[in-house]
Write a protein that holds these residues in place. Structure first.
Motif, PDB file in Angstrom:
ATOM      1  N   GLY A 145       0.820  -1.201   0.000  1.00 38.43           N
ATOM      2  CA  GLY A 145       0.000   0.000   0.000  1.00 38.43           C
ATOM      3  C   GLY A 145       0.851   1.247   0.000  1.00 38.43           C
ATOM      4  N   ARG A 146       1.914   1.208   0.780  1.00 40.02           N
ATOM      5  CA  ARG A 146       2.861   2.325   0.785  1.00 40.02           C
ATOM      6  C   ARG A 146       3.471   2.498  -0.606  1.00 40.02           C
ATOM      7  N   LEU A 147       3.887   1.369  -1.203  1.00 40.67           N
ATOM      8  CA  LEU A 147       4.450   1.439  -2.556  1.00 40.67           C
ATOM      9  C   LEU A 147       3.440   1.991  -3.554  1.00 40.67           C
ATOM     10  N   ALA A 148       2.186   1.551  -3.429  1.00 42.71           N
ATOM     11  CA  ALA A 148       1.160   2.034  -4.353  1.00 42.71           C
ATOM     12  C   ALA A 148       1.032   3.544  -4.274  1.00 42.71           C
ATOM     13  N   PHE A 149       0.970   4.083  -3.061  1.00 40.65           N
ATOM     14  CA  PHE A 149       0.877   5.534  -2.924  1.00 40.65           C
ATOM     15  C   PHE A 149       2.070   6.215  -3.592  1.00 40.65           C
ATOM     16  N   LEU A 150       3.260   5.644  -3.408  1.00 42.68           N
ATOM     17  CA  LEU A 150       4.458   6.260  -3.970  1.00 42.68           C
ATOM     18  C   LEU A 150       4.474   6.190  -5.497  1.00 42.68           C
ATOM     19  N   THR A 151       3.804   5.189  -6.077  1.00 41.03           N
ATOM     20  CA  THR A 151       3.761   5.103  -7.542  1.00 41.03           C
ATOM     21  C   THR A 151       2.691   6.005  -8.146  1.00 41.03           C
TER      22      THR A 151
END
Length: 254
Positions: A145-151
């Protein structure tokens, strides 16, 4: 850790099409191979979805989720993070039983490798859609989820970003979504548990304000009594939150 090894995504909508699924091996920008799992609907009616797992990497939860999404008309691809250190057979690991087991693999991840693998997953997904639905969204959980926000940064070319209980602030000096919110442009749906001690509601509020300041479309939802990883068939006490989350996910993807 996030989802237990026996976790299953809740189902709150009937399939609209059939789906087929298969294991894949993808190649990152550095030439390294990593495991993935794809599910393809018989009738593609929506944008493709890149699934970013929690900190255990690819597991049965995300394979099942890929199928559930494909049954709603969305081509879906779930990727693993640990091909370089744990090999391609993600099932043989047992899903990493505890944090002690998975931590060496997490610590070995590099930003170029990790984000290069995400880019490879996005590229693979574009071949699973069709001309009428070429767009790709990211859907991540916990670490993913953190990665998704960053992408949501424009260079990834995503059309939607969805994160469930993704940490928002710095971790070991690495900037989180709150620190880079000014550069995020892709529309964001964030779903959080109000009883999650690792992601205070105040951090969600800061994220919302930062996205507002950046002019980024967003919808951040906090389920007051839900814990971290509430989106699980086994958490029947949080079934209403899960049902609402699933409804919001499908609506946002459409």
């Amino acid at each position: 850790m996030c989802h237990d090894l026996d976790a299953q995504p809740p189902i709150y909508s009937d399939p609209v099409t059939s789906a087929e699924s298969a294991d894949l091996v993808l190649t990152g920008v550095d030439g390294a191979s990593f495991a993935a799992y794809r599910a393809t609907p018989a009738d593609v009616t929506g944008r493709a979805v890149l699934i970013l797992p929690d900190n255990r990497g690819l597991s049965g939860f995300y394979e099942s989720l890929a199928i559930r999404l494909a049954e709603q008309g969305h081509p879906a691809l779930a990727i693993d993070y640990f091909g370089r250190t744990a090999g391609l057979d993600h099932r043989a690991r047992g899903g990493f039983d505890d944090l002690t087991t998975v931590m060496p693999h997490l610590m070995a991840l590099t930003r170029p490798g990790l984000y290069g693998d995400i880019a490879a997953g996005i590229a693979a997904l574009r071949t699973l859609g069709n001309a009428e639905h070429p767009e790709v969204a990211a859907l991540g959980f916990c670490f993913g989820g953190r990665l998704a926000f960053l992408t949501a940064e424009p260079s990834y070319g995503l059309s939607r970003v969805i994160g469930l209980y993704g940490a928002l602030d710095e971790i070991n000096g690495s900037p989180g979504p709150n620190q880079v919110a000014a550069s995020l442009r892709t529309p964001i749906l964030g779903l959080f548990g109000g009883a999650d001690p690792g992601i205070p509601v105040a951090a969600v509020d800061r994220f919302g304000q930062a996205l507002t300041d950046a002019g980024t479309p967003h919808d951040l939802v906090v389920y007051p009594d839900a814990p971290h990883s509430f989106f699980d068939l086994h958490h029947q006490e949080h079934r209403q939150a899960s049902a609402d989350a699933w409804r919001r996910i499908l609506s946002f993807l459409d």
